[in-house]
Design a protein around this motif. Structure first.
Motif, PDB file in Angstrom:
ATOM      1  N   ASN A   1      57.772 -56.323  51.751  1.00 61.49           N
ATOM      2  CA  ASN A   1      56.894 -56.456  52.923  1.00 61.49           C
ATOM      3  C   ASN A   1      55.514 -55.885  52.636  1.00 61.49           C
ATOM      4  O   ASN A   1      54.498 -56.436  53.074  1.00 61.49           O
ATOM      5  CB  ASN A   1      57.513 -55.776  54.146  1.00 61.49           C
ATOM      6  CG  ASN A   1      58.649 -56.579  54.735  1.00 61.49           C
ATOM      7  OD1 ASN A   1      58.668 -57.799  54.643  1.00 61.49           O
ATOM      8  ND2 ASN A   1      59.610 -55.894  55.339  1.00 61.49           N
ATOM      9  N   ALA A   2      55.473 -54.770  51.888  1.00 58.57           N
ATOM     10  CA  ALA A   2      54.185 -54.178  51.520  1.00 58.57           C
ATOM     11  C   ALA A   2      53.382 -55.157  50.675  1.00 58.57           C
ATOM     12  O   ALA A   2      52.172 -55.319  50.874  1.00 58.57           O
ATOM     13  CB  ALA A   2      54.395 -52.864  50.768  1.00 58.57           C
ATOM     14  N   LEU A   3      54.053 -55.820  49.746  1.00 55.68           N
ATOM     15  CA  LEU A   3      53.366 -56.813  48.910  1.00 55.68           C
ATOM     16  C   LEU A   3      52.860 -57.993  49.743  1.00 55.68           C
ATOM     17  O   LEU A   3      51.732 -58.446  49.553  1.00 55.68           O
ATOM     18  CB  LEU A   3      54.302 -57.327  47.816  1.00 55.68           C
ATOM     19  CG  LEU A   3      54.569 -56.377  46.673  1.00 55.68           C
ATOM     20  CD1 LEU A   3      55.668 -56.912  45.769  1.00 55.68           C
ATOM     21  CD2 LEU A   3      53.295 -56.148  45.873  1.00 55.68           C
ATOM     22  N   LEU A   4      53.698 -58.463  50.632  1.00 54.63           N
ATOM     23  CA  LEU A   4      53.322 -59.589  51.481  1.00 54.63           C
ATOM     24  C   LEU A   4      52.069 -59.261  52.296  1.00 54.63           C
ATOM     25  O   LEU A   4      51.078 -59.992  52.263  1.00 54.63           O
ATOM     26  CB  LEU A   4      54.481 -59.966  52.404  1.00 54.63           C
ATOM     27  CG  LEU A   4      54.187 -61.037  53.460  1.00 54.63           C
ATOM     28  CD1 LEU A   4      53.986 -62.386  52.786  1.00 54.63           C
ATOM     29  CD2 LEU A   4      55.315 -61.109  54.470  1.00 54.63           C
ATOM     30  N   HIS A   5      52.115 -58.151  53.012  1.00 62.63           N
ATOM     31  CA  HIS A   5      50.990 -57.792  53.884  1.00 62.63           C
ATOM     32  C   HIS A   5      49.780 -57.307  53.094  1.00 62.63           C
ATOM     33  O   HIS A   5      48.636 -57.600  53.467  1.00 62.63           O
ATOM     34  CB  HIS A   5      51.429 -56.750  54.916  1.00 62.63           C
ATOM     35  CG  HIS A   5      52.408 -57.306  55.904  1.00 62.63           C
ATOM     36  ND1 HIS A   5      52.038 -58.192  56.886  1.00 62.63           N
ATOM     37  CD2 HIS A   5      53.746 -57.132  56.032  1.00 62.63           C
ATOM     38  CE1 HIS A   5      53.100 -58.536  57.597  1.00 62.63           C
ATOM     39  NE2 HIS A   5      54.160 -57.910  57.088  1.00 62.63           N
TER      40      HIS A   5
ATOM     41  N   HIS B   1      46.130 -56.843  54.679  1.00 62.82           N
ATOM     42  CA  HIS B   1      46.522 -56.009  55.821  1.00 62.82           C
ATOM     43  C   HIS B   1      47.023 -54.655  55.315  1.00 62.82           C
ATOM     44  O   HIS B   1      48.227 -54.388  55.298  1.00 62.82           O
ATOM     45  CB  HIS B   1      47.616 -56.687  56.645  1.00 62.82           C
ATOM     46  CG  HIS B   1      47.234 -58.037  57.148  1.00 62.82           C
ATOM     47  ND1 HIS B   1      48.151 -59.047  57.325  1.00 62.82           N
ATOM     48  CD2 HIS B   1      46.032 -58.563  57.502  1.00 62.82           C
ATOM     49  CE1 HIS B   1      47.535 -60.127  57.770  1.00 62.82           C
ATOM     50  NE2 HIS B   1      46.256 -59.859  57.878  1.00 62.82           N
ATOM     51  N   ALA B   2      46.070 -53.809  54.925  1.00 62.32           N
ATOM     52  CA  ALA B   2      46.410 -52.538  54.302  1.00 62.32           C
ATOM     53  C   ALA B   2      47.238 -51.639  55.216  1.00 62.32           C
ATOM     54  O   ALA B   2      48.176 -50.974  54.757  1.00 62.32           O
ATOM     55  CB  ALA B   2      45.141 -51.807  53.859  1.00 62.32           C
ATOM     56  N   GLU B   3      46.926 -51.620  56.495  1.00 61.87           N
ATOM     57  CA  GLU B   3      47.635 -50.722  57.420  1.00 61.87           C
ATOM     58  C   GLU B   3      49.116 -51.096  57.543  1.00 61.87           C
ATOM     59  O   GLU B   3      49.993 -50.244  57.451  1.00 61.87           O
ATOM     60  CB  GLU B   3      46.966 -50.747  58.795  1.00 61.87           C
ATOM     61  CG  GLU B   3      47.505 -49.677  59.735  1.00 61.87           C
ATOM     62  CD  GLU B   3      46.738 -49.638  61.052  1.00 61.87           C
ATOM     63  OE1 GLU B   3      47.402 -49.332  62.059  1.00 61.87           O
ATOM     64  OE2 GLU B   3      45.526 -49.904  61.064  1.00 61.87           O
ATOM     65  N   ILE B   4      49.394 -52.374  57.713  1.00 58.86           N
ATOM     66  CA  ILE B   4      50.786 -52.829  57.837  1.00 58.86           C
ATOM     67  C   ILE B   4      51.506 -52.641  56.498  1.00 58.86           C
ATOM     68  O   ILE B   4      52.658 -52.201  56.453  1.00 58.86           O
ATOM     69  CB  ILE B   4      50.841 -54.307  58.288  1.00 58.86           C
ATOM     70  CG1 ILE B   4      50.224 -54.456  59.676  1.00 58.86           C
ATOM     71  CG2 ILE B   4      52.273 -54.825  58.282  1.00 58.86           C
ATOM     72  CD1 ILE B   4      49.974 -55.894  60.094  1.00 58.86           C
ATOM     73  N   ALA B   5      50.809 -52.957  55.400  1.00 53.42           N
ATOM     74  CA  ALA B   5      51.396 -52.807  54.070  1.00 53.42           C
ATOM     75  C   ALA B   5      51.727 -51.342  53.796  1.00 53.42           C
ATOM     76  O   ALA B   5      52.777 -51.030  53.223  1.00 53.42           O
ATOM     77  CB  ALA B   5      50.442 -53.337  53.011  1.00 53.42           C
TER      78      ALA B   5
ATOM     79  N   VAL C   1      50.989 -45.897  48.818  1.00 55.45           N
ATOM     80  CA  VAL C   1      50.700 -45.314  50.132  1.00 55.45           C
ATOM     81  C   VAL C   1      49.320 -44.658  50.136  1.00 55.45           C
ATOM     82  O   VAL C   1      48.533 -44.854  51.070  1.00 55.45           O
ATOM     83  CB  VAL C   1      51.805 -44.309  50.538  1.00 55.45           C
ATOM     84  CG1 VAL C   1      51.384 -43.487  51.745  1.00 55.45           C
ATOM     85  CG2 VAL C   1      53.120 -45.035  50.802  1.00 55.45           C
ATOM     86  N   THR C   2      49.019 -43.908  49.093  1.00 52.62           N
ATOM     87  CA  THR C   2      47.713 -43.234  49.012  1.00 52.62           C
ATOM     88  C   THR C   2      46.575 -44.243  49.096  1.00 52.62           C
ATOM     89  O   THR C   2      45.626 -44.066  49.865  1.00 52.62           O
ATOM     90  CB  THR C   2      47.606 -42.419  47.704  1.00 52.62           C
ATOM     91  OG1 THR C   2      48.614 -41.404  47.716  1.00 52.62           O
ATOM     92  CG2 THR C   2      46.240 -41.782  47.550  1.00 52.62           C
ATOM     93  N   HIS C   3      46.676 -45.303  48.309  1.00 53.51           N
ATOM     94  CA  HIS C   3      45.605 -46.307  48.308  1.00 53.51           C
ATOM     95  C   HIS C   3      45.609 -47.133  49.584  1.00 53.51           C
ATOM     96  O   HIS C   3      44.555 -47.528  50.077  1.00 53.51           O
ATOM     97  CB  HIS C   3      45.690 -47.181  47.063  1.00 53.51           C
ATOM     98  CG  HIS C   3      45.288 -46.445  45.835  1.00 53.51           C
ATOM     99  ND1 HIS C   3      43.977 -46.176  45.513  1.00 53.51           N
ATOM    100  CD2 HIS C   3      46.037 -45.863  44.859  1.00 53.51           C
ATOM    101  CE1 HIS C   3      43.927 -45.490  44.401  1.00 53.51           C
ATOM    102  NE2 HIS C   3      45.170 -45.277  43.985  1.00 53.51           N
ATOM    103  N   GLY C   4      46.781 -47.364  50.140  1.00 53.33           N
ATOM    104  CA  GLY C   4      46.847 -48.072  51.416  1.00 53.33           C
ATOM    105  C   GLY C   4      46.197 -47.282  52.534  1.00 53.33           C
ATOM    106  O   GLY C   4      45.493 -47.843  53.378  1.00 53.33           O
TER     107      GLY C   4
END
Length: 192
Positions: free
Chosen positions: A166-170, A175-179, A123-126
């Motif tokens: 889903n985070a891995l997929l995006h 797509h950092a925001e969606i991930a 989350v921090t890096h995203g």
């Protein structure tokens, strides 16, 4: 200017070291709790209620020193408390069952804790837009969440796995925001 930068870097490094040490201490307490809970269950299985109580109390001490934001640690504390209560009454078979439940909850807590640590990093890096680093931490979180799911039938762990996938997929598509949103959803489930 460089002096201010150096002071800032030193302060940031010190803060990072303190947070790593705190996380390491939490992991150590959980590891000690697992070890003592296993010893309690082993001795209980041999009918040694008194020794079960000693080890269950040590497991409780360490579990209570670990982070209480992990619901599986809280569940382990409840089971180990019941093991001590029944062990003190000489009910070795019941106390053994409760100690065994405590062991499983602690093992799940270890994996959930690691998943939460990596999830927070994802989350921090995203949030900073670093999709590749988010993916690295989400992969580690997913590995631990899956290991926890093998030991627990908690629907929240399953939902966390879904969020991490889903985070891995995006994140893999940049797509950092969606991930990040998916990783945050996973984190909320890991804390339940």
């Amino acid at each position: 200017m460089s002096r201010i930068l150096n002071v800032g870097l030193m302060a940031g490094t010190a803060l990072l070291l303190l947070s790593v040490q705190a996380a390491s201490a939490q992991d150590d307490h959980l590891a000690q709790a697992v070890d003592h809970a296993q010893q309690a269950a082993t001795h209980g299985g041999m009918g040694h209620a008194e020794i079960l109580v000693q080890h269950a109390n040590m497991a409780l001490t360490h579990a209570k020193m670990a982070s209480q934001d992990n619901p599986h640690t809280v569940a382990a504390i409840a089971s180990l408390t019941d093991a001590v209560t029944h062990g003190n009454m000489g009910h070795a078979p019941i106390a053994t069952g409760m100690a065994g439940t405590g062991v499983t909850s602690l093992q799940v807590a270890v994996h959930v804790g690691m998943a939460m640590d990596h999830g927070r990093q994802a989350v921090t890096h995203g949030d900073m837009g670093h999709a590749p680093v988010l993916v690295t931490h989400a992969e580690m979180a997913l590995t631990h969440a899956r290991a926890a799911a093998e030991l627990s039938d908690s629907p929240h762990i399953g939902l966390a796995i879904e969020g991490l996938e889903n985070a891995l997929l995006h994140g893999g598509m940049g797509h950092a925001e969606i991930a990040t949103t998916s990783a945050k959803t996973a984190m909320s489930h890991l804390g339940m």
